[in-house]
Write an enzyme that holds these catalytic residues in place. Sequence first.
Site, short mmCIF file in Angstrom:
data_model
loop_
_atom_site.label_atom_id
_atom_site.label_comp_id
_atom_site.label_asym_id
_atom_site.label_seq_id
_atom_site.Cartn_x
_atom_site.Cartn_y
_atom_site.Cartn_z
N TYR A 63 5.79 15.12 73.85
CA TYR A 63 7.12 15.68 73.58
C TYR A 63 7.06 17.16 73.19
O TYR A 63 7.97 17.93 73.48
CB TYR A 63 7.83 14.89 72.49
CG TYR A 63 8.48 13.63 73.00
CD1 TYR A 63 9.46 13.70 74.00
CD2 TYR A 63 8.14 12.39 72.51
CE1 TYR A 63 10.05 12.54 74.49
CE2 TYR A 63 8.74 11.24 72.99
CZ TYR A 63 9.69 11.32 73.98
OH TYR A 63 10.29 10.18 74.46
N GLU A 115 -9.88 -12.67 68.58
CA GLU A 115 -8.81 -12.17 69.44
C GLU A 115 -7.41 -12.37 68.88
O GLU A 115 -6.62 -11.44 68.82
CB GLU A 115 -8.90 -12.85 70.83
CG GLU A 115 -7.80 -12.40 71.78
CD GLU A 115 -7.93 -12.97 73.18
OE1 GLU A 115 -8.94 -13.62 73.48
OE2 GLU A 115 -7.02 -12.75 74.00
N ASP A 134 -10.35 -16.19 73.62
CA ASP A 134 -9.95 -17.24 74.54
C ASP A 134 -10.95 -17.32 75.70
O ASP A 134 -11.79 -16.43 75.87
CB ASP A 134 -8.57 -16.91 75.14
CG ASP A 134 -7.45 -16.99 74.12
OD1 ASP A 134 -7.62 -17.65 73.09
OD2 ASP A 134 -6.39 -16.38 74.38
#
Lengths: 360, 360
Positions: free
Chosen positions: B97, B193, B245
Amino acid sequence: MKEIERRCLRALIGIVQNIYDQMKAGQVPELHIATRTKYNIEFNEESEVWVYGDRKSVRSAKTVKGAYRILKMTYVIGFLKEQLNLNKSSTLRELYYISEGWGAAKFEEQPESDRLVEDLEILTNFQREHFHIRPEEDGATVIGPLRVREETRRGVREIHCQDDVGEGGYQIPVNVDKIEFVDHDAKFVIAIETGGMRDRLVENGFDEKYDAIIVHLKGQPARSTRRLLRRLNTELNLPVVVFTDGDPWSYRIFASVAYGSIKSAHLSEYLATPAAQFVGIRPTDIVKYDLPADKLTEEDIKALNAILTDPRFDSEFWKKEVNLQLEINKKSEQQALAKYGLDYVTDVYLPERLSELGVI
Amino acid sequence: MKEIERRCLRALIGIVQNIYDQMKAGQVPELHIATRTKYNIEFNEESEVWVYGDRKSVRSAKTVKGAYRILKMTYVIGFLKEQLNLNKSSTLRELYYISEGWGAAKFEEQPESDRLVEDLEILTNFQREHFHIRPEEDGATVIGPLRVREETRRGVREIHCQDDVGEGGYQIPVNVDKIEFVDHDAKFVIAIETGGMRDRLVENGFDEKYDAIIVHLKGQPARSTRRLLRRLNTELNLPVVVFTDGDPWSYRIFASVAYGSIKSAHLSEYLATPAAQFVGIRPTDIVKYDLPADKLTEEDIKALNAILTDPRFDSEFWKKEVNLQLEINKKSEQQALAKYGLDYVTDVYLPERLSELGVI
């Protein structure tokens, strides 16, 4: 077991008792639960929040689908009873997997078990935190002149949210009701949508200069974050302002803090902060401060139009701002204020907005 | 300014000096930067991590596009110089910005300025943290027998990551190098995780029973989280295990911890933990423990095939597991272990896996 948990367990068992009684009386068992859509929320004048109206859905064992629902509910209540007796807790995801061993009562997918936990909240008037069911979601961090006492499984911790934490702040626990507010020197609470802006205020010492408690919303705020804001507002009598981007998704973030969300209107009186004020980027500000902006997408326009019919946004302020936004066809992020330098937000924008509102 | 920042600033100015010298000598200025693709990463035997190879891309002012890139780079270096002199910092988003006011050097979109910051990291051999550029991303939380000393803008804080924090844990700051490890009683580090599993281990007292430091990865880990794991491993000589996982996205999480990511291979020696070991759900475990599983999606299958050609996964272990997964056509989450009850993961699964690896 705590007294409140004992009462919660009695309410859960009451549901099963009711099913049992219906069957014993030779009836096909059924349950009546409030319908969860935006057409069934209404404003409660007394508590100033949006709650469910009178529309009810019926879960009846007359259909196979309804019978399965009732079967699954009794299994879940059995599991919760054991969990409360053992003083354990579990996540919504774990609950879904635990049902693997329940034969015909096994859930097909997690939204089904999540919804059943909501049903139990509505039926019992307790919250899933009382059932010891945790979400996956991550609670907010807090930095500011506030001392909390947290009851943990490892004993009691007293933490000052400026002196005893790093720059990352104090990470609130999933169950905010394990926190007690010990003392504070704050004048107001500012809840911030993005991490970048939260870090900007911390770096610029905004909490110290203005005696502000800075809470990071992390996008759409977790239940624990909303509960914390409500408690800061009602127990400590502190004004709460919400600082977000200037787009429809961010207005919804504000609405879920201030008025409660449609999905959990049964919890509004527990989670909503009706006195919260919006200091996020308004379409007015996009024009006034000539902020860098993006064009609205089709989804943005759809969401803005939905806001125009959302009862929670039925005010002159929101109608004017939303219509202006559709007209200028622009949206801006809170970090767009960096166009004028890194300190503009804390030296100019926020002081202007907050004095307009009478907060500072 | 600290000595390291002074050196960093010299390196940044060296880039501009080099451009200036080329122009003064009547040449069209150009820069040579390592190519960032998986075809240009190679294993460094000495540091045991994957780093960029010899392929270079040229940014030359001979083309209009190249000239703009060089112009933007000089503006960014000018901004970083001022920022370092004032001891301020900014986010990647704010940098984007801020360029609003730079006329022709304005960035069209944030990925462009993000990439330019990466270019500067590669050209200078420093990290964006040294430029005082922060990401939006959120660092991990830590719970375990570890005492840290964090240098903040408000003074030094000493925090024990069990005794001085709530159940949410210690929130690590964006710049992990502001932390010093004071002392610890840990035997290993377990990086997890999902939040649900992290909470499960905390509730079950896993950190206390096994003297473990529990780090929450929050999905694909932020740079600060990977830096923390590397420092715990190299400075305290603690084994690091990664618990995820059982799907290709999670194997990539492990890879980015252990081997570094392709996008930031120039930082591997700073961020990667080559000694990290995988205790996530293996396809072998889906079979062995008969875990609840979902079918692989088309994207999963694509990602698994990509892993088979990813140099970071070029080992017997991963080839066997990935091929098995394609054969059984299944994936499972770490919370699927809840099928056997809430304590199975801490009472059975992790102790089995960790003793196999010789960690406990």
